[in-house]
Design an enzyme around this catalytic site. Sequence first.
Site, PDB file in Angstrom:
ATOM      1  N   THR A  27       1.109  -1.723   0.066  1.00  0.00           N
ATOM      2  CA  THR A  27      -0.334   0.289  -0.392  1.00  0.00           C
ATOM      3  C   THR A  27       1.145   1.399  -0.125  1.00  0.00           C
ATOM      4  O   THR A  27       0.545   2.401   0.235  1.00  0.00           O
ATOM      5  CB  THR A  27      -1.170   0.261   1.377  1.00  0.00           C
ATOM      6  OG1 THR A  27       0.330  -0.306   2.461  1.00  0.00           O
ATOM      7  CG2 THR A  27      -1.692  -1.023   1.232  1.00  0.00           C
ATOM      8  N   TYR A  61       3.222   5.411   5.368  1.00  0.00           N
ATOM      9  CA  TYR A  61       2.174   5.819   4.070  1.00  0.00           C
ATOM     10  C   TYR A  61       1.111   6.853   4.173  1.00  0.00           C
ATOM     11  O   TYR A  61       0.741   6.090   4.669  1.00  0.00           O
ATOM     12  CB  TYR A  61       2.185   4.161   3.950  1.00  0.00           C
ATOM     13  CG  TYR A  61       2.742   3.348   3.257  1.00  0.00           C
ATOM     14  CD1 TYR A  61       4.656   3.435   3.636  1.00  0.00           C
ATOM     15  CD2 TYR A  61       2.630   1.860   2.958  1.00  0.00           C
ATOM     16  CE1 TYR A  61       5.248   2.474   3.666  1.00  0.00           C
ATOM     17  CE2 TYR A  61       3.567   0.730   3.684  1.00  0.00           C
ATOM     18  CZ  TYR A  61       4.875   0.888   3.194  1.00  0.00           C
ATOM     19  OH  TYR A  61       5.707   0.290   2.997  1.00  0.00           O
ATOM     20  N   GLN A 171      10.863  -8.248   6.533  1.00  0.00           N
ATOM     21  CA  GLN A 171      10.687  -8.129   5.512  1.00  0.00           C
ATOM     22  C   GLN A 171      11.783  -7.033   4.422  1.00  0.00           C
ATOM     23  O   GLN A 171      11.904  -6.708   5.300  1.00  0.00           O
ATOM     24  CB  GLN A 171       9.295  -7.157   5.343  1.00  0.00           C
ATOM     25  CG  GLN A 171       8.844  -6.795   4.652  1.00  0.00           C
ATOM     26  CD  GLN A 171       7.573  -5.744   4.917  1.00  0.00           C
ATOM     27  OE1 GLN A 171       7.646  -4.737   4.116  1.00  0.00           O
ATOM     28  NE2 GLN A 171       6.668  -6.336   4.896  1.00  0.00           N
TER      29      GLN A 171
HETATM   30  P1  NAP Z   1       6.507  -2.335  -6.082  1.00  0.00           P
HETATM   31  O1  NAP Z   1       5.160  -3.204  -5.883  1.00  0.00           O
HETATM   32  O2  NAP Z   1       8.008  -3.590  -6.349  1.00  0.00           O
HETATM   33  O3  NAP Z   1       5.345  -1.680  -7.665  1.00  0.00           O
HETATM   34  C1  NAP Z   1       4.267  -0.965  -8.000  1.00  0.00           C
HETATM   35  C2  NAP Z   1       4.870  -0.793  -8.877  1.00  0.00           C
HETATM   36  O4  NAP Z   1       4.086  -1.068 -10.165  1.00  0.00           O
HETATM   37  C3  NAP Z   1       2.998   0.455  -8.697  1.00  0.00           C
HETATM   38  O5  NAP Z   1       3.373   1.986  -9.141  1.00  0.00           O
HETATM   39  C4  NAP Z   1       2.237  -0.144  -9.647  1.00  0.00           C
HETATM   40  O6  NAP Z   1       1.150   1.042 -10.395  1.00  0.00           O
HETATM   41  C5  NAP Z   1       3.146  -1.695 -10.559  1.00  0.00           C
HETATM   42  N1  NAP Z   1       2.177  -2.290 -10.573  1.00  0.00           N
HETATM   43  C6  NAP Z   1       1.739  -2.925  -9.751  1.00  0.00           C
HETATM   44  N2  NAP Z   1       1.121  -3.949 -10.687  1.00  0.00           N
HETATM   45  C7  NAP Z   1       1.726  -4.334 -12.355  1.00  0.00           C
HETATM   46  C8  NAP Z   1       1.466  -4.579 -13.238  1.00  0.00           C
HETATM   47  N3  NAP Z   1       1.265  -6.376 -13.133  1.00  0.00           N
HETATM   48  N4  NAP Z   1       2.597  -4.063 -14.122  1.00  0.00           N
HETATM   49  C9  NAP Z   1       2.241  -3.056 -14.007  1.00  0.00           C
HETATM   50  N5  NAP Z   1       2.959  -2.153 -13.084  1.00  0.00           N
HETATM   51  C10 NAP Z   1       2.764  -2.831 -11.828  1.00  0.00           C
HETATM   52  O7  NAP Z   1       6.496  -1.231  -5.421  1.00  0.00           O
HETATM   53  P2  NAP Z   1       6.234  -1.472  -3.939  1.00  0.00           P
HETATM   54  O8  NAP Z   1       5.568  -0.501  -3.753  1.00  0.00           O
HETATM   55  O9  NAP Z   1       7.808  -0.860  -3.809  1.00  0.00           O
HETATM   56  O10 NAP Z   1       7.225  -2.160  -3.044  1.00  0.00           O
HETATM   57  C11 NAP Z   1       5.617  -2.974  -2.653  1.00  0.00           C
HETATM   58  C12 NAP Z   1       5.254  -3.222  -1.084  1.00  0.00           C
HETATM   59  O11 NAP Z   1       5.854  -3.513   0.062  1.00  0.00           O
HETATM   60  C13 NAP Z   1       4.537  -1.717  -1.209  1.00  0.00           C
HETATM   61  O12 NAP Z   1       3.431  -0.929  -1.226  1.00  0.00           O
HETATM   62  C14 NAP Z   1       5.129  -1.972   0.431  1.00  0.00           C
HETATM   63  O13 NAP Z   1       3.416  -2.216   1.619  1.00  0.00           O
HETATM   64  C15 NAP Z   1       6.211  -2.832   0.772  1.00  0.00           C
HETATM   65  N6  NAP Z   1       7.032  -1.804   0.779  1.00  0.00           N
HETATM   66  C16 NAP Z   1       7.645  -1.848   2.129  1.00  0.00           C
HETATM   67  C17 NAP Z   1       9.194  -1.697   2.666  1.00  0.00           C
HETATM   68  C18 NAP Z   1       9.862  -1.535   4.283  1.00  0.00           C
HETATM   69  O14 NAP Z   1      10.526  -0.899   4.227  1.00  0.00           O
HETATM   70  N7  NAP Z   1       9.071  -2.585   4.630  1.00  0.00           N
HETATM   71  C19 NAP Z   1       9.567  -1.394   1.492  1.00  0.00           C
HETATM   72  C20 NAP Z   1       9.230  -0.493   0.014  1.00  0.00           C
HETATM   73  C21 NAP Z   1       8.002  -1.247  -0.675  1.00  0.00           C
HETATM   74  P3  NAP Z   1      -0.344   0.535  -9.962  1.00  0.00           P
HETATM   75  O15 NAP Z   1      -0.015   1.601  -8.555  1.00  0.00           O
HETATM   76  O16 NAP Z   1      -0.254   2.144 -10.655  1.00  0.00           O
HETATM   77  O17 NAP Z   1      -1.196  -0.656 -10.264  1.00  0.00           O
END
Ligand code: NAP
Length: 285
Positions: A27, A61, A171
């Site tokens: 999210t 977030y 994580q």
């Molecule tokens: P991610 O999931 O690797 O990528 C998200 C991006 O990819 C968004 O722009 C999304 O666009 C796009 N996307 C998603 N599915 C897609 C698909 N099938 N085809 C094309 N584009 C797609 O990156 P992230 O948000 O950094 O990581 C995921 C989650 O991990 C985060 O949201 C968060 O909850 C968690 N996280 C945790 C930490 C930590 O320090 N613990 C750090 C980073 C992230 P749309 O939104 O337009 O669909």
Amino acid sequence: MKETGETVVRTTKLPSGDVLPILGQGTWHLAETPGRRKDEIAALRIGLDLGMTLVDTAEMYGDGAAEELVGEVIADRRDEVFLVSKVLPENATRRGTIAACERSLRRLGTDRLDLYLLHWRGNHSLEDTIEGFQSLLQAGKIRHWGVSNFDVSDMDELVGLPGGSDVATDQVLYNLTRRGIEHDLLPWCQQHRMPTMAYSPIEQGRMLGHHELQKVAERHRATAAQVALAWVLRIEGVIAIPRAGEPNHVRENRGAVDLRLTERDLAELDQAFPQPRGKVPLEML
Ligand code: NAP
């Protein structure tokens, strides 16, 4: 693109034996653009319908806005969800952890989290944070606790502390372009029978144009995102939490669970995205 009408996603286990789906929903950066809110809520709901019932959020977030959005999504379906949130390191004293959790619970409109993580290691002592987690466990406000962005040396230190061996997960950043954890952290988690949660599993979209990834995808009539997710999910005990604010992205991501990569696919991906030769310090986004 691989499609599925299946509503159940494969599960893995926490050290406690509790099960959770291997594919969830992130999210980060949701609830930041008012014009996208409707789609974001629809996307998360479709994900729940399709079995991606692990929802990962954090007090960080949108400064609480993502938790509020999740609260709206789960208001009438809390029991379906495995809910994860995180405490910021600057809040992670014993009392600060408890207070931060209570604020998160209010924003999420629930009385409990299934998993509460220390977002990354900060200046407060881990002993204090563990004590905060233990109080929250005793009060029934969280069901498990874990950490995020901890490398092997941090994990070794953590499990040596009183109560530290109750840690349920780490994580961390893991995807085809960030393979450092395969050397030591991933085996460490496997030895301790704890799942590893892979964040940014599609590198925030940056890897999706890669030629080799697209070549493998075409062979399966799948998409690059589905191959990237299937590659992460191929490993026993790894959970992926892609974030998608776009409903069609969620449907697409769900299809990855049913995509089986062959030896040939894996060999080609290894060539295109080689594992680092030795230990690299844990990377963070
Ligand atoms: P991610 O999931 O690797 O990528 C998200 C991006 O990819 C968004 O722009 C999304 O666009 C796009 N996307 C998603 N599915 C897609 C698909 N099938 N085809 C094309 N584009 C797609 O990156 P992230 O948000 O950094 O990581 C995921 C989650 O991990 C985060 O949201 C968060 O909850 C968690 N996280 C945790 C930490 C930590 O320090 N613990 C750090 C980073 C992230 P749309 O939104 O337009 O669909």
